[in-house]
Design a protein around this motif. Structure first.
Motif, short mmCIF file in Angstrom:
data_model
loop_
_atom_site.label_atom_id
_atom_site.label_comp_id
_atom_site.label_asym_id
_atom_site.label_seq_id
_atom_site.Cartn_x
_atom_site.Cartn_y
_atom_site.Cartn_z
N ASN A 351 34.50 34.21 57.76
CA ASN A 351 35.83 33.62 57.83
C ASN A 351 35.71 32.12 57.70
O ASN A 351 35.46 31.42 58.66
CB ASN A 351 36.52 34.00 59.15
N SER A 354 39.99 29.35 59.93
CA SER A 354 40.03 29.05 61.36
C SER A 354 39.36 30.14 62.19
O SER A 354 39.28 30.03 63.40
CB SER A 354 41.49 28.88 61.81
N PRO A 356 38.80 34.34 63.58
CA PRO A 356 39.70 35.38 64.09
C PRO A 356 40.81 34.79 64.95
O PRO A 356 40.67 33.72 65.51
CB PRO A 356 38.77 36.28 64.90
N GLU A 357 41.89 35.55 65.04
CA GLU A 357 43.05 35.07 65.80
C GLU A 357 42.72 34.90 67.26
O GLU A 357 43.24 33.99 67.93
CB GLU A 357 44.22 36.04 65.62
N ASP A 358 41.84 35.77 67.80
CA ASP A 358 41.50 35.69 69.23
C ASP A 358 40.34 34.75 69.50
O ASP A 358 39.85 34.70 70.63
CB ASP A 358 41.17 37.09 69.76
N ARG A 367 36.10 29.39 73.62
CA ARG A 367 37.17 30.36 73.34
C ARG A 367 38.29 30.24 74.37
O ARG A 367 39.48 30.29 74.04
CB ARG A 367 36.58 31.76 73.34
N LYS A 370 40.40 27.18 73.56
CA LYS A 370 41.26 27.40 72.40
C LYS A 370 42.44 28.30 72.75
O LYS A 370 43.58 28.05 72.33
CB LYS A 370 40.44 28.03 71.26
N LYS A 374 46.39 27.32 72.68
CA LYS A 374 47.35 28.12 71.90
C LYS A 374 48.52 28.56 72.77
O LYS A 374 49.69 28.51 72.34
CB LYS A 374 46.63 29.33 71.31
N GLU A 428 53.69 36.85 71.60
CA GLU A 428 52.46 36.14 71.27
C GLU A 428 51.80 35.57 72.51
O GLU A 428 50.58 35.62 72.67
CB GLU A 428 52.75 35.01 70.27
N LYS A 431 50.05 38.28 74.35
CA LYS A 431 48.82 38.68 73.66
C LYS A 431 47.70 37.69 73.95
O LYS A 431 46.58 38.10 74.31
CB LYS A 431 49.10 38.76 72.16
N PHE A 432 47.97 36.39 73.83
CA PHE A 432 46.94 35.40 74.08
C PHE A 432 46.58 35.31 75.56
O PHE A 432 45.42 35.02 75.89
CB PHE A 432 47.39 34.03 73.55
N TRP A 435 44.02 37.99 76.14
CA TRP A 435 42.67 37.57 75.71
C TRP A 435 42.09 36.54 76.67
O TRP A 435 40.90 36.57 76.98
CB TRP A 435 42.75 37.01 74.31
#
Length: 585
Positions: A351, A354, A356-358, A367, A370, A374, A428, A431-432, A435
Motif C-alpha cells: 500500500n 496511506s 490500511p484504514e485501521d 497506531r 493515528k 482520526k 465511523e 468503528k475507529f 480499533w
C-alpha cells in the motif's frame, strides 16, 4: 596753430586710456569663463552623485530580491517531510529565522524606495532647475559682455575718426602756412587754403566732441558693468553654487538617515532570529522523536536453558530480534524446505498510499496515536454538522412563526442530509473507537512484568511422536497483529496473521527462495541487527536476493541460516540465466 596739437595730444591721451581698457577686457572675460567652467563641473558632480545613489538603489533591490528568494527556497514544502519536521523546535526556529529574513529583505526594499524618492527624484528635479538658473545667469553675463564690446567698438570708431580728422586738419594747416608764406601765390589761393584749414579744424573739433561723448558714455557703462551688472551676476552665481553645495550635503545626510531609519526594524528582525535560536530545546526535540517512533512492542522475555542429552536433539530457539520469520518456519513444506520471511521494519508495503484504514501497518503506539487523531477529526466534523443542524432548526422555527419569511418545508431536505452525515460520522467514530480499544487493550502496562516471548521449535525425528507446549502465549508481530502458539501432536506450529503489506514472496506458504548466484565475503561482518547474518572474510555463500538499491544483499549459508549482508562487503557472482545477471563488488 597750437590748438590742433593740443587737441591731438588730448586725443593721444584718450587713445592710451582706451588701450589700457582694451587690455583689461580679456582679463575680465577670462574670469567669467572660469566661473562658467566651475559651475558646469558642479552640475556634473551632482549628476555623478545621483548616479551613485541610483546604483546603490539597484543593489538594494537586487539584494532584497535574492534574500526573499533564499527565504522562499528553504521554506518547508506543503505535504512534505520538511513540513512534518516543523514539530521540532529547531525546525520551527529555522522557519522563524526564514520569516525574519524575509522581513529583513523588506527593509532593504524600504531603503531602495526611500533613496529613490528622497534623493534621486529630488536631485533630478533640482538638476533641471539648476541648469535653467545657470543658463539664465550666463545669458545675462554674455549680454552684458556683448553690450560692453559694442560700446567699446563705437568708442574705437569715434577715436579713429577723431585721429583721422586731426591729421587732416594738421595737413591743411601746414598747407595754409606754406601758401601764406609763398609770395608767388595769389591771395585767392591763400584764402582758399585758409578756409580749407578752418574746415578741417572744425571737423576735428566735431570728432573730438563726438569721441569725448562716446568716451564718457563708455566709462559710465563700463563702471556700471564692472561695479553693478557683473557683481550682481556673480553674486547670483555664488548663491546658486552655495545652494547646490548645500543641497548635496542635505542629500548625503538623507542618504545616511535612510539607512538609520530602518535600523530599529532590522534590529527587531535580528532579535527575532536570536529569540528563535534561544527557543530551541534539545530535550523537547528528543522527546518528540521518542513519541513519534515509539512502537509499543513489549520486550522479549528470558530464554530457557536447554540441557543436552544423548540421543536427544536440542530444541531450536528463535530470537525475537531476528529478522527471519522463524515463527512461520514450523510448517514443513512438501519439499522439506522452510520459508524465510521478512519482518518489520524490512516489510515491503504494497500500500504505497496511506496504508490500511485501521493503520494496522503501524506499530501499536503509533497506531494508537493515528486512531486517536482520526477520532478527534471525526468529532470535529460531527460538531460542525450539529452546528449547521441547530442553525437550520432555528431558521425553520422562524419560518413557522412567520410564514411570509419563507417556507419551513424548504429546510427539511437539508436537515435530512445533515442527519445522514451525522449518522455516517458517528458510525465511523464507533468503528475507529473499536480499533482504538483493541490497541489500548493490547499495549503493555509499565507496571506489568515482562512476559515470556520466546518460541520453542522442535525438529521432527523418527522416535518422537509428540512435542508438548501446553502454554499458549499471545504474540505480537511488529505490524500490530497478534499470534498464538498452540500444542500439536506432531510438531510445534505457530500461526501468524499476514499483514496486507507483506509481499507475496514472504508468505508462509511460499517455497524456499532459489539461489541466483554465489558470493565471496571480502570483509568480515558481524550481523548484530535484525535480519542480518554474520560472515567471515573469504567465506563462500549463496545469493538468494540481489541488492534492490538499498545497499543490502540477501544470502544463505545453509538450509536454515540466511540473512542480509552489506553489498559492499561481498563480491557477487550472479548466474548467467539470472535476471539482470552481472558481476559486481
Amino acid at each position: 596753430m597750437v590748438g590742433p596739437w593740443l587737441v591731438f595730444q588730448r586725443w593721444d591721451n584718450g587713445v592710451l586710456a582706451c588701450r589700457r581698457l582694451n587690455a583689461m577686457l580679456p582679463l575680465r572675460r577670462d574670469q567669467f569663463d572660469n566661473l562658467e567652467k566651475h559651475t558646469q563641473s558642479g552640475i556634473e558632480f551632482v549628476e555623478r552623485y545621483t548616479k551613485f545613489v541610483k546604483e546603490r538603489t539597484e543593489i538594494e533591490i537586487s539584494y532584497a530580491k535574492q534574500i526573499r528568494n533564499l527565504s522562499k527556497k528553504y521554506q518547508p514544502k506543503k505535504n512534505s517531510r520538511e513540513e512534518e519536521e516543523n514539530k521540532y523546535t529547531s525546525c520551527r526556529a529555522f522557519l522563524s529565522t526564514l520569516n525574519e529574513l524575509n522581513d529583513y529583505a523588506g527593509q532593504h526594499e524600504v531603503i531602495a524606495e526611500n533613496l529613490s524618492s528622497q534623493i534621486i527624484a529630488e536631485l533630478s528635479r533640482y538638476l533641471t532647475e539648476l541648469k535653467a538658473e545657470r543658463k539664465s545667469h550666463f545669458q545675462d553675463g554674455r549680454k552684458a559682455q556683448q553690450h560692453m564690446e559694442s560700446s567699446w567698438k563705437q568708442l574705437e570708431s569715434s577715436k579713429r575718426r577723431f585721429e583721422r580728422d586731426c591729421k587732416e586738419a594738421d595737413r591743411a594747416q601746414q598747407y595754409f602756412e606754406k601758401m601764406d608764406n609763398d609770395i608767388n601765390v595769389t591771395k585767392a589761393d591763400v584764402e582758399k587754403a585758409r578756409q580749407q584749414a578752418q574746415m578741417r579744424h572744425q571737423m576735428a573739433a566735431d570728432s573730438k566732441t563726438e569721441y569725448s561723448n562716446f568716451l564718457t558714455k563708455f566709462n559710465q557703462e563700463q563702471n556700471e558693468h564692472y561695479y553693478t551688472v557683473i557683481p550682481s551676476i556673480f553674486q547670483k552665481l555664488q548663491e546658486m553654487e552655495e545652494r547646490r553645495i548645500e543641497r548635496v550635503g542635505m542629500s548625503m545626510k538623507t542618504y545616511a538617515d535612510v539607512d538609520r531609519d530602518v535600523l530599529p526594524i532590522v534590529g527587531k528582525c535580528l532579535d527575532g532570529m536570536t529569540k528563535a535560536a534561544e527557543s530551541i530545546e534539545p530535550k523537547t526535540d528528543s522527546k518528540q522523536v521518542v513519541d513519534s517512533y515509539k512502537s509499543g512492542f513489549e520486550p522479549p522475555g528470558d530464554l530457557e536453558f536447554e540441557d543436552y542429552g544423548p540421543g536427544q536433539a536440542m530444541k531450536r530457539t528463535v530470537s525475537e530480534t531476528s529478522l527471519s520469520n522463524s515463527r512461520g518456519e514450523g510448517k514443513e513444506r512438501p519439499s522439506g524446505g522452510k520459508s524465510k520471511g521478512k519482518l518489520w521494519p524490512f516489510i515491503k508495503n504494497k500500500n504505497k498510499g496511506s496504508g490500511p484504514e485501521d493503520f494496522s501497518h503501524l506499530p501499536p503506539e503509533q497506531r494508537r496515536k493515528k486512531l486517536q487523531a482520526k477520532i478527534d477529526d471525526l468529532n470535529k466534523d460531527i460538531q460542525k454538522e450539529m452546528d449547521q443542524k441547530d442553525a437550520l432548526t432555528k431558521m425553520k422555527g422562524v419560518y413557522e412563526k412567520n410564514p411570509q419569511m419563507g417556507d419551513p418545508a424548504s429546510v427539511d431536505p437539508r436537515l435530512a442530509e445533515i442527519a445522514q452525515n451525522i449518522e455516517k460520522l458517528q458510525f465511523e467514530v464507533q468503528k475507529f473507537e473499536g480499533w482504538l480499544a483493541e490497541v489500548e487493550g493490547r499495549l503493555p502496562s509499565k507496571s506489568d512484568p515482562p512476559r515470556r516471548q520466546s518460541g520453542l521449535y522442535e525438529t521432527q525425528n523418527s522416535n518422537s511422536s509428540t512435542v508438548g507446549n501446553n502454554c499458549a502465549q499471545d504474540r505480537e508481530s511488529p505490524d500490530g497483529s497478534y499470534t498464538e502458539e498452540q500444542s500439536s501432536e506432531t510438531q510445534a506450529k505457530v500461526t501468524i496473521s499476514n499483514p496486507p503489506e507483506v509481499d507475496d514472496e514472504f508468505d508462509d506458504d511460499e517455497e524456499t527462495l532459489p539461489t541466483i548466484g554465489t558470493c565471496k565475503a571480502i570483509y568480515p561482518f558481524e550481523g548484530h541487527n535484525e535480519g542480518t547474518i554474520s560472515v567471515t572474510e573469504g567465506e563462500l555463500l549463496y545469493v538468494i536476493e540481489e541488492d534492490k538499491g538499498d545497499g543490502w544483499t540477501r544470502v544463505r549459508r545453509n538450509e536454515d541460516e540466511e540473512g542480509y549482508v552489506p553489498t559492499s562487503y561481498v563480491e557477487v557472482f550472479l548466474e548467467t540465466n539470472a535476471k539482470g545477471a552481472m558481476t559486481y563488488i
